[in-house]
Design an enzyme around this catalytic site. Sequence first.
Site, mmCIF file in Angstrom:
data_model
loop_
_atom_site.group_PDB
_atom_site.id
_atom_site.type_symbol
_atom_site.label_atom_id
_atom_site.label_comp_id
_atom_site.label_asym_id
_atom_site.label_seq_id
_atom_site.Cartn_x
_atom_site.Cartn_y
_atom_site.Cartn_z
ATOM 1 C CD GLU A 1 -2.956 -1.137 2.280
ATOM 2 O OE1 GLU A 1 -2.644 -0.586 3.338
ATOM 3 O OE2 GLU A 1 -4.033 -1.724 2.120
ATOM 4 C CD GLU B 1 -3.803 -6.244 2.707
ATOM 5 O OE1 GLU B 1 -4.631 -5.666 3.439
ATOM 6 O OE2 GLU B 1 -2.595 -6.008 2.717
#
Length: 468
Positions: A174, A364
């Site tokens: 991320e 995810e």
Amino acid sequence: MSFPKGFLWGGATSAAQIEGAYNRDGKGLSTADMMTLAESGNPREITGKIESDKFYPTHFAIDHYDRYEEDIALFAEMGFKGYRLSFAWTRIFPNGDDEVPNEKGLAFYDKVIDLCLSYGIEPLVTIQHFDTPMGLEKYGFWKSRKVVDLFVKYSEVLLRHFNGRVRYWLTFNEINNMSTMPWNAGGISINASEKDKMVAAYHQLVASAKVVKLAHEIDPNNQVGMMYNGHFSYPNSPDPEDIQGNEEFQQKMLFYADVQCRGVYPNFKLKELERQNIVLPTQEGDAEILKEGTVDYISFSYYLTHVCGKKTKGIIKGLNGLETGYTNPYIKRTQWGWGIDPKGLRYALNFLYNRYQLPLIIVENGLGAEDKIEEDGTIQDDYRIDYIKQHLIEMKKAIDLDGVPVMGYTAWGPIDLVAASTGQLRKRYGFIYVDLNDFGQGTGNRIRKKSFDWYKEVISSNGENLSI
Ligand code: BG6
């Protein structure tokens, strides 16, 4: 109509959130090890040093360091085709700037990777997932160009050591969290100036590009991806000012992906930096590095969607970087207030594919929820099954109806683990229950939840059978 052959079904974890053993076998401290448990609605505290009266959830986590054999055997029992894990930089270079790697750190990951391979599970490795070595504090963490070289050195050790065994790599988890959770992303204070965040982000983007290039040189079979925090958002209304406010929010997030996928900073970002009087710390040759180091695929996390508009003007608030000031009346929320939006996943997949034309993988997705052990010892987590099922249905539509090339799906936290935003263990994502409370008390026993058998069936039918 089924998922493509070879679809990477599996789960995803990160080192700091599962391993524990935070100071064993030579491991050094990382930024994750300095974060306390969020209690009574207060945010996690970041302490400069370890304080004996505070509780740090990553220090023991779920003790995967000692129980990895049992955990990976359970993943194999579910039929995992792929497993996304991260390596802790501080196991391999305890201080981040050590001369030589710590053999014991490499030995641990040798065992983990070899075990996965013995079960036919394809490993997908994140090189840095929220755990910059504290030893790099003296340089200012990612504010320093020096850290670029150290990260490349660490990555090169991994690429050479695991060559032929690990083929799928992700550089930074991320990466766009540098704008929302900068401590997690790279040891940058949540109160840091925009300039400091943008300098640190620039260094990570250059470091990532260097590693992509290096990975291809070492082995052309290596596939290196970016990992984007799926902060997708809808405009609050058709009011043109809401549309513009939403666009500005999206730009704050998407420029990271633009650089990693296209190899240049987009004009909107360059103009914004100019307005902010921020000069990036460019060095000769950087433009070529960014251009030559574009990624092979995009991975992203998807939990929720936002609503943005004229109130937000691109600003994201809250320690978890999730507060936009608007709520979506059309969707339900989790116990932790995250907006549940399965249809948004189809939108997200189309959005990313249309913007970049690169293969995608959802690395995810999942539901953080409290679980209850029934009197008969079972855990009936139908809510989790339903959440994932709805998302898989939309992912399938994106593949079948829209032609988006999706390589795989690794559910977040296939085994309960430490939550990144709060440090809690009771924010459970797993198909496997871990008998520990927020303070790490309990037997640590692993218990298969109802979702365990469900996900096993999903995988064995290659996504054909999604029924409970
Ligand atoms: C992602 C992170 O942002 O979200 C994970 O990559 C994290 O590390 C996950 O665990 C879920 O967030 P949380 O706060 O519920 O753990």
